[in-house]
Design an enzyme around this catalytic site. Structure first.
Site, PDB file in Angstrom:
ATOM      1  N   VAL A 183     -21.334   7.729   2.070  1.00 36.60           N
ATOM      2  CA  VAL A 183     -22.350   8.564   2.723  1.00 36.60           C
ATOM      3  C   VAL A 183     -22.566   8.117   4.165  1.00 36.60           C
ATOM      4  O   VAL A 183     -22.775   8.958   5.064  1.00 36.60           O
ATOM      5  CB  VAL A 183     -23.666   8.564   1.896  1.00 36.60           C
TER       6      VAL A 183
ATOM      7  N   LYS B 207     -12.361   0.783 -14.377  1.00 39.09           N
ATOM      8  CA  LYS B 207     -12.734  -0.476 -13.706  1.00 39.09           C
ATOM      9  C   LYS B 207     -13.297  -1.460 -14.744  1.00 39.09           C
ATOM     10  O   LYS B 207     -13.011  -2.650 -14.700  1.00 39.09           O
ATOM     11  CB  LYS B 207     -13.771  -0.215 -12.610  1.00 39.09           C
TER      12      LYS B 207
ATOM     13  N   SER C  56     -16.279  -2.442  -9.668  1.00 42.66           N
ATOM     14  CA  SER C  56     -17.203  -1.512  -9.022  1.00 42.66           C
ATOM     15  C   SER C  56     -18.539  -1.465  -9.757  1.00 42.66           C
ATOM     16  O   SER C  56     -18.596  -1.671 -10.985  1.00 42.66           O
ATOM     17  CB  SER C  56     -16.580  -0.112  -9.036  1.00 42.66           C
TER      18      SER C  56
ATOM     19  N   PHE D  64     -27.891  15.667  -0.776  1.00 44.23           N
ATOM     20  CA  PHE D  64     -27.905  16.316  -2.092  1.00 44.23           C
ATOM     21  C   PHE D  64     -29.131  15.868  -2.869  1.00 44.23           C
ATOM     22  O   PHE D  64     -29.368  14.673  -3.009  1.00 44.23           O
ATOM     23  CB  PHE D  64     -26.617  15.996  -2.855  1.00 44.23           C
TER      24      PHE D  64
ATOM     25  N   ASP E 268       0.854  -1.194   0.000  1.00 48.05           N
ATOM     26  CA  ASP E 268       0.000   0.000   0.000  1.00 48.05           C
ATOM     27  C   ASP E 268       0.886   1.238   0.000  1.00 48.05           C
ATOM     28  O   ASP E 268       1.894   1.278   0.697  1.00 48.05           O
ATOM     29  CB  ASP E 268      -0.905  -0.022   1.257  1.00 48.05           C
TER      30      ASP E 268
ATOM     31  N   TYR F 251     -13.028   6.688 -13.545  1.00 46.85           N
ATOM     32  CA  TYR F 251     -12.990   5.597 -12.554  1.00 46.85           C
ATOM     33  C   TYR F 251     -13.818   4.406 -13.042  1.00 46.85           C
ATOM     34  O   TYR F 251     -13.339   3.266 -13.094  1.00 46.85           O
ATOM     35  CB  TYR F 251     -13.517   6.119 -11.209  1.00 46.85           C
TER      36      TYR F 251
HETATM   37  N1  NAD Z   1     -15.836   1.412  -0.705  1.00 44.46           N
HETATM   38  C1  NAD Z   1     -16.705   1.192  -1.691  1.00 44.46           C
HETATM   39  O1  NAD Z   1     -17.923   1.419  -1.554  1.00 44.46           O
HETATM   40  C2  NAD Z   1     -16.228   0.619  -3.016  1.00 44.46           C
HETATM   41  C3  NAD Z   1     -17.173   0.444  -4.038  1.00 44.46           C
HETATM   42  C4  NAD Z   1     -16.752  -0.070  -5.260  1.00 44.46           C
HETATM   43  C5  NAD Z   1     -15.434  -0.436  -5.446  1.00 44.46           C
HETATM   44  N2  NAD Z   1     -14.531  -0.235  -4.447  1.00 44.46           N
HETATM   45  C6  NAD Z   1     -13.124  -0.639  -4.702  1.00 44.46           C
HETATM   46  O2  NAD Z   1     -12.640  -1.399  -3.611  1.00 44.46           O
HETATM   47  C7  NAD Z   1     -11.237  -1.186  -3.446  1.00 44.46           C
HETATM   48  C8  NAD Z   1     -10.943  -0.781  -2.019  1.00 44.46           C
HETATM   49  O3  NAD Z   1     -11.613   0.457  -1.755  1.00 44.46           O
HETATM   50  P1  NAD Z   1     -11.753   1.088  -0.297  1.00 44.46           P
HETATM   51  O4  NAD Z   1     -13.131   1.588  -0.157  1.00 44.46           O
HETATM   52  O5  NAD Z   1     -11.194   0.156   0.731  1.00 44.46           O
HETATM   53  O6  NAD Z   1     -10.838   2.385  -0.448  1.00 44.46           O
HETATM   54  P2  NAD Z   1      -9.512   2.816   0.327  1.00 44.46           P
HETATM   55  O7  NAD Z   1      -9.117   4.149  -0.220  1.00 44.46           O
HETATM   56  O8  NAD Z   1      -9.726   2.730   1.791  1.00 44.46           O
HETATM   57  O9  NAD Z   1      -8.478   1.690  -0.130  1.00 44.46           O
HETATM   58  C9  NAD Z   1      -7.661   1.787  -1.275  1.00 44.46           C
HETATM   59  C10 NAD Z   1      -6.228   1.522  -0.830  1.00 44.46           C
HETATM   60  O10 NAD Z   1      -5.364   1.521  -1.973  1.00 44.46           O
HETATM   61  C11 NAD Z   1      -4.165   2.231  -1.641  1.00 44.46           C
HETATM   62  N3  NAD Z   1      -3.585   2.712  -2.896  1.00 44.46           N
HETATM   63  C12 NAD Z   1      -4.088   3.668  -3.740  1.00 44.46           C
HETATM   64  N4  NAD Z   1      -3.275   3.819  -4.785  1.00 44.46           N
HETATM   65  C13 NAD Z   1      -2.244   2.946  -4.621  1.00 44.46           C
HETATM   66  C14 NAD Z   1      -1.081   2.647  -5.396  1.00 44.46           C
HETATM   67  N5  NAD Z   1      -0.817   3.284  -6.533  1.00 44.46           N
HETATM   68  N6  NAD Z   1      -0.230   1.690  -4.930  1.00 44.46           N
HETATM   69  C15 NAD Z   1      -0.479   1.046  -3.762  1.00 44.46           C
HETATM   70  N7  NAD Z   1      -1.568   1.303  -2.989  1.00 44.46           N
HETATM   71  C16 NAD Z   1      -2.426   2.246  -3.417  1.00 44.46           C
HETATM   72  C17 NAD Z   1      -4.656   3.348  -0.722  1.00 44.46           C
HETATM   73  O11 NAD Z   1      -3.629   3.914   0.078  1.00 44.46           O
HETATM   74  C18 NAD Z   1      -5.710   2.612   0.104  1.00 44.46           C
HETATM   75  O12 NAD Z   1      -5.140   2.003   1.258  1.00 44.46           O
HETATM   76  C19 NAD Z   1     -10.861  -0.150  -4.497  1.00 44.46           C
HETATM   77  O13 NAD Z   1     -10.356  -0.809  -5.626  1.00 44.46           O
HETATM   78  C20 NAD Z   1     -12.172   0.536  -4.833  1.00 44.46           C
HETATM   79  O14 NAD Z   1     -12.173   1.078  -6.131  1.00 44.46           O
HETATM   80  C21 NAD Z   1     -14.897   0.281  -3.241  1.00 44.46           C
END
Ligand code: NAD
Length: 310
Positions: free
Chosen positions: A188, A148, A120, A205, A32, A144
């Site tokens: 949210v 994906k 996603s 919103f 990370d 984004y």
């Molecule tokens: N949270 C949601 O509702 C949701 C919905 C759809 C998809 N996702 C996907 O799930 C995954 C996790 O999301 P999350 O909600 O835990 O977000 P998050 O931001 O908490 O986790 C993403 C992690 O990736 C790390 N990161 C970002 N760019 C990086 C890079 N270049 N190299 C190494 N590490 C990097 C960040 O530091 C972070 O720890 C993501 O791929 C996100 O697109 C999340």
């Protein structure tokens, strides 16, 4: 016991996955760059079985080194903010699309490695089809969402050309402990809970009639692990939601009810480009991977609020 690489493991979803894997005796390397994650999310799990590496998925030499001796990769690292991807499409391209290509290339060199990656619901864009099935081809509304979707297409091609086995999980709105409310674009629910803790009314919103399929992070971890353990060959994409949606107005009501608050929300102008309805059809993942959403919205909100106020 297996050894896994979890990219984005210091993030919200990743840290819950690392916790679950380590509790079941697996060894884990977390990669990370801490751009939106926090070291404190995984610090408590770091042990002789869980290693933290601060680094970037754009660093292919580092990835190659970490993938050696791995049985599987959970690829969750991403530029996660939709508005940020609109402002900085090149960053989204390099992190979300090229970053996933880097991971697929590692799998190509290590054919025994299985890949599960975070896709996603954003791949669907503003589809009017509700609930939405994996067979629907959407029109993504942001870099984004587009990237994906392209990750999935890449993974499909890597399966066909190089026999790389992978699963893309289309997460809907994930919520739970450790979701960071500090960004105005974060989930949210984490923002609503943050406002409640401060005794402030949130701003909804639009008129609040927009619907979302909120899925508890524990159920998302279940889906990730089931996808990794599945013996399915090739590439497959699955929706990961609860299969039930709720309006944002109702969400605020339920949350107030869970914590015993009586605070009317404020309303602001609708956000441009925001989709109105979002609901997953989860029958494919239920049937093929044995997934079942176990935590209902009320229970999940209670757990999340308890964590935020501890
Ligand atoms: N949270 C949601 O509702 C949701 C919905 C759809 C998809 N996702 C996907 O799930 C995954 C996790 O999301 P999350 O909600 O835990 O977000 P998050 O931001 O908490 O986790 C993403 C992690 O990736 C790390 N990161 C970002 N760019 C990086 C890079 N270049 N190299 C190494 N590490 C990097 C960040 O530091 C972070 O720890 C993501 O791929 C996100 O697109 C999340």
């Amino acid at each position: 016991m297996a050894h896994y690489l979890v990219t984005g493991g210091a993030g919200f979803i990743g840290s819950h996955l690392v916790e679950a894997l380590s509790l079941t005796g697996h060894s884990v390397t977390v990669l990370d760059n801490l751009s939106s994650g926090h070291k404190k999310n995984v610090e408590t799990f770091v042990s002789n079985r869980v290693k933290f590496v601060e680094g970037d998925i754009r660093d292919t030499a580092l990835l190659d080194q970490l993938v050696k001796n791995c049985d599987g990769i959970f690829h969750l690292a991403a530029l996660v903010s939709v508005p940020q991807s609109i402002e900085q499409p090149k960053d989204s391209f390099e992190i979300n699309l090229q970053g996933t290509l880097n991971v697929l290339e590692c799998c190509r060199k290590q054919p025994h490695v299985r890949l599960v990656f975070a896709s996603s619901a954003a791949v669907y864009g503003d589809t009017k089809i509700c609930p939405v099935k994996e067979t629907i081809v959407g029109i993504p509304l942001s870099p984004y969402g587009l990237h994906k979707w392209m990750c999935e297409e890449q993974a499909g091609l890597y399966a066909a050309l190089y026999s790389v086995n992978s699963v893309g999980l289309r997460f809907f709105n994930v919520f739970g402990p450790r979701q960071d409310p500090s960004s105005p674009y974060s989930g949210v629910i984490s923002i609503f809970i943050d406002r409640l803790r401060r005794g402030q009314a949130p701003t909804i919103f639009g008129d609040g009639s927009q619907t979302r399929d909120f899925v508890y992070v524990g159920d998302v971890v279940q889906a990730l692990i089931k996808a990794m353990n599945s013996k399915k060959q090739g590439f497959a994409a699955y929706n990961v939601g609860r299969g039930e949606s709720v309006t944002i107005n109702m969400l605020w009501k339920i949350l107030c009810n869970v914590v015993g608050a009586d605070l009317p929300a404020k309303f602001g102008p609708a956000r441009e480009g925001e989709i109105h309805t979002s609901l997953a059809n989860i029958s494919k993942i239920e049937m093929e991977l044995g997934y079942a959403a176990e935590t209902n919205l009320k229970e999940g909100l209670k757990k999340t609020y308890e964590w935020a106020t501890q």
